[in-house]
Write an enzyme that holds these catalytic residues in place. Structure first.
Site, PDB file in Angstrom:
ATOM      1  N   MET A 180     -59.549  17.381 -21.733  1.00 27.75           N
ATOM      2  CA  MET A 180     -58.107  17.619 -21.689  1.00 27.75           C
ATOM      3  C   MET A 180     -57.543  17.595 -20.259  1.00 27.75           C
ATOM      4  O   MET A 180     -56.333  17.500 -20.081  1.00 27.75           O
ATOM      5  CB  MET A 180     -57.775  18.952 -22.357  1.00 27.75           C
ATOM      6  CG  MET A 180     -58.356  20.155 -21.615  1.00 27.75           C
ATOM      7  SD  MET A 180     -57.817  21.745 -22.284  1.00 27.75           S
ATOM      8  CE  MET A 180     -58.699  21.821 -23.834  1.00 27.75           C
ATOM      9  N   HIS A 240     -69.546   7.826 -25.625  1.00 23.99           N
ATOM     10  CA  HIS A 240     -68.277   7.986 -26.339  1.00 23.99           C
ATOM     11  C   HIS A 240     -67.387   9.017 -25.674  1.00 23.99           C
ATOM     12  O   HIS A 240     -66.306   9.340 -26.174  1.00 23.99           O
ATOM     13  CB  HIS A 240     -68.513   8.343 -27.805  1.00 23.99           C
ATOM     14  CG  HIS A 240     -68.771   9.791 -28.090  1.00 23.99           C
ATOM     15  ND1 HIS A 240     -69.670  10.552 -27.379  1.00 23.99           N
ATOM     16  CD2 HIS A 240     -68.237  10.625 -29.030  1.00 23.99           C
ATOM     17  CE1 HIS A 240     -69.684  11.788 -27.867  1.00 23.99           C
ATOM     18  NE2 HIS A 240     -68.826  11.854 -28.858  1.00 23.99           N
ATOM     19  N   GLY A 241     -67.813   9.556 -24.542  1.00 24.55           N
ATOM     20  CA  GLY A 241     -67.023  10.532 -23.820  1.00 24.55           C
ATOM     21  C   GLY A 241     -67.842  11.125 -22.698  1.00 24.55           C
ATOM     22  O   GLY A 241     -68.837  10.534 -22.256  1.00 24.55           O
ATOM     23  N   ALA A 242     -67.425  12.304 -22.230  1.00 28.10           N
ATOM     24  CA  ALA A 242     -68.162  12.977 -21.160  1.00 28.10           C
ATOM     25  C   ALA A 242     -69.413  13.664 -21.697  1.00 28.10           C
ATOM     26  O   ALA A 242     -70.434  13.732 -21.014  1.00 28.10           O
ATOM     27  CB  ALA A 242     -67.252  14.002 -20.475  1.00 28.10           C
ATOM     28  N   VAL A 271     -54.408  14.599 -29.946  1.00 27.45           N
ATOM     29  CA  VAL A 271     -53.364  13.577 -29.795  1.00 27.45           C
ATOM     30  C   VAL A 271     -52.683  13.911 -28.478  1.00 27.45           C
ATOM     31  O   VAL A 271     -52.230  15.041 -28.285  1.00 27.45           O
ATOM     32  CB  VAL A 271     -52.349  13.602 -30.950  1.00 27.45           C
ATOM     33  CG1 VAL A 271     -51.269  12.547 -30.723  1.00 27.45           C
ATOM     34  CG2 VAL A 271     -53.033  13.374 -32.292  1.00 27.45           C
TER      35      VAL A 271
END
Length: 473
Positions: free
Chosen positions: A374, A395-397, A230
Site C-alpha cells: 500500500m 506476483h508481488g513483494a 482497489v
C-alpha cells in the site's frame, strides 16, 4: 511451557512416524478440548500403543482407526521420488526455509517435470506461494490455490498525475461508491450487474457449479479481504511504450487485485478434497494431491478452474468499468494477468501443465503487473521468456512476516506516519497488511531482472482494502 503447541517433533518423540496418523493427531491437538499439553501427550502415547481401546472414544477414535489400518493406507499411497528434482530459485537468500522445504516436496511428485521458486516466495499450503511447478498431464488444486484466478488489472486513464491532488475527495468517493470488500460480502439483488460469464454452460449443466451461481452473481464486481485492493495512483512511463500506445509521461491509473471470491474458494475446496480421496500421497505431500487430466474428475476441475478464472477477470472488468464511467475518463491502456492458475504450455518441447501459485506469467512479450504494498511502488512489466523460471516472475513483494506476527508486533502509529510521509490515503485494511509486513519490492525486482523488463512504475496514492479483518486472499 504448559501452553506450548504440540508439534510433529513431539509426536515423533512419542514413537509416531511422519505419516497420516501424525496428521490426524495434529488435527485433534488443535482442539485441545480442555486437556493440558502434558495430558494430551499422555493420551497420544496411549492411543499409539493401545489403539483398540480408543475406537469408541469421542475425541481420539479417528486417530485409533488410522493407526489400526496404517499398513493398508501406506500400501495404497502413491510413492514419491527418492530425491527431489533440481529447480531454480531466485532471490534464495530472502526466502524462508519453510517455502524451500515445500518446494522440495513438490519436486518429488511422480508427475513433476520442472519447478522454480520466485523471489517473493513464502510458505503456503501445498505449493509455496511464489512456487511454479510444471507437471505431466496432471493438475494440483492446491497448486493453483484457494483463490483461483486471483489477478491484477491496471487501467491507465487519459488524465494527468495532477488530477489526484486536484480531485482527491472525488476520487475517494468514487472508490467508496463503486467497490465492495471482504470475505462473504457482495451486492444485494437490486444492485447486481449482469455479465456474459454468468452464461457459462457449467452454471446450467453441472449440479455443483449450478449451486454456486447465485453466490457468483451476488459477488460479481466485488473484492475479497486480506491483501486485495482497489487503488488510484500515478503511473510513470519513463520512455513511453509503443506496443501499448502510451507516450512518455505520468498518468492517473487504477490498479486492482482480487480473485474469484466465494465461487473459486468453494471450487478449490471441493476438488482438493476429491483429489485427496483419489490421489493418496504420503503425509508430507498430501496437500499436493493431483488429478489426472485423462480422468473425468480432472476434466471437471479444469473446466471449473477456467470458469473461476474468467469470473475473476469479470469482477475486475466490472470494477474498472464502473470507476471509469464515474470518472468520465478515457482509457489509454489496460493490462491484466492472473497468478493463481494452471496453464497448458510448452516446456522443453513437451506440453506440460504449469501451476503458478502466486507467480506472474512472463513468457517473451507477455505483459504483467507486480505490485509492492500500500505504500511502495508496483511495476508494469514485460516478460523475457526465461525457461529456467518456467516463463514466470514474482506476483508481488511477498510477505516478510505472518499476518499474526504483523498484528502483534507492528505499530499503528508507525503505519500512520509512513502513509503520511508517502502522501497515501488508506481506506480500510488492518495491520496485517502494513508495508512493513512485506519484503522490499526493490530487492525482489532486482532478483528477477533476468525474468522481466520494467515498462512503467505505479505509485499508490488512494488505497481501499477490506476493513473487516477478513482473510479471503
Amino acid at each position: 511451557m504448559e501452553n506450548k503447541r504440540i508439534n510433529g517433533n513431539d509426536l515423533i518423540a512419542l514413537g509416531y512416524k511422519e505419516n497420516h496418523a501424525m496428521g490426524v493427531a495434529l488435527k485433534i491437538n488443535k482442539k485441545r478440548l480442555g486437556y493440558s499439553r502434558e495430558q494430551m501427550l499422555d493420551k497420544f502415547r496411549d492411543v499409539l500403543h493401545n489403539p483398540e481401546s480408543y475406537l469408541d472414544d469421542k475425541i481420539f477414535h479417528p486417530l485409533a482407526e488410522v493407526l489400526l489400518k496404517i499398513d493398508t493406507i501406506e500400501r495404497e499411497t502413491v510413492a514419491l521420488k527418492d530425491a527431489p528434482d533440481s529447480y531454480t530459485v531466485y532471490g534464495a537468500e530472502h526466502i524462508e526455509e519453510g517455502a524451500k522445504k515445500q518446494m522440495q516436496v513438490a519436486m518429488k511428485l511422480p508427475v513433476t517435470v520442472a519447478g522454480a521458486l520466485m523471489p517473493d516466495a513464502h510458505q503456503g499450503y501445498g505449493l509455496p506461494i511464489g512456487g511454479v511447478l510444471a507437471t505431466d498431464n496432471a493438475v494440483i488444486p492446491y497448486g493453483v490455490g484457494v483463490d483461483i484466478g486471483c489477478r491484477m488489472a491496471l487501467s491507465v486513464f487519459d488524465l494527468p498525475d495532477s488530477y489526484i491532488a486536484a480531485h482527491h475527495d472525488k476520487l475517494k468517493k468514487v472508490l467508496m461508491d463503486n467497490t465492495r470488500f471482504g470475505a462473504g460480502n457482495g451486492y444485494q439483488r437490486h444492485e447486481r450487474v449482469d455479465h456474459p460469464v454468468l452464461d457459462n454452460e457449467l452454471f446450467k449443466t453441472h449440479g455443483f457449479i449450478r449451486s454456486l451461481k447465485d453466490k457468483a452473481w451476488t459477488q460479481l464486481g466485488s473484492s475479497g479481504g486480506g491483501n486485495h485492493f482497489v487503488e488510484f495512483g500515478i503511473i510513470e512511463f519513463a520512455a513511453g511504450d509503443d506496443a501499448l500506445g502510451v507516450g512518455r509521461g505520468q498518468y492517473l491509473a487504477l490498479l486492482t487485485h482480487s480473485g474469484s471470491r466465494g465461487l473459486g474458494a468453494t471450487i478449490a475446496g471441493h476438488y482438493t478434497k476429491l483429489a485427496k480421496e483419489i490421489c493418496k500421497l504420503p503425509y508430507e505431500a498430501q496437500n499436493l494431491a493431483y488429478l489426472d487430466l485423462n480422468t473425468a474428475e480432472g476434466q471437471e476441475y479444469w473446466l471449473a478452474m477456467n470458469l473461476a478464472g474468467d469470473y475473476a477477470s469479470a469482477c475486475h472488468e466490472v470494477i474498472h468499468d464502473k470507476i471509469r464511467t464515474a470518472l468520465g475518463a478515457g482509457l489509454l491502456a489496460k493490462v491484466e494477468n492472473h497468478h493463481n492458475f494452471a496453464w497448458k504450455e510448452q516446456f522443453d518441447g513437451e506440453e506440460v501443465i504449469v501451476h503458478r501459485k502466486g507467480a506472474t506469467p512472463a513468457s517473451r512479450g507477455t505483459m504483467g503487473i507486480i505490485p509492492g504494498s500500500m505504500a511502495t511502488p508496483g511495476f508494469l512489466v514485460r516478460g523475457k521468456g526465461e525457461e529456467a523460471s518456467i516463463n514466470s516472475a514474482s506476483h508481488g513483494a511477498g510477505r516478510l512476516m505472518s499476518r499474526t506476527q504483523a498484528i502483534k508486533t507492528l505499530s499503528p502509529t508507525a503505519l500512520k506516519t509512513m502513509l503520511s510521509d508517502y502522501g497515501i490515503t488508506l481506506l480500510g485494511a488492518g495491520m496485517d497488511e502494513a508495508p512493513m509486513a512485506y519484503k522490499d519490492i526493490h530487492t525482489v525486482m532486482s532478483a528477477q531482472s533476468d525474468l522481466v523488463d520494467v515498462v512503467a512504475t505505479f505509485v499508490p496514492k488512494i488505497v481501499r482494502m477490506a476493513d473487516d479483518g477478513s482473510r479471503e486472499d
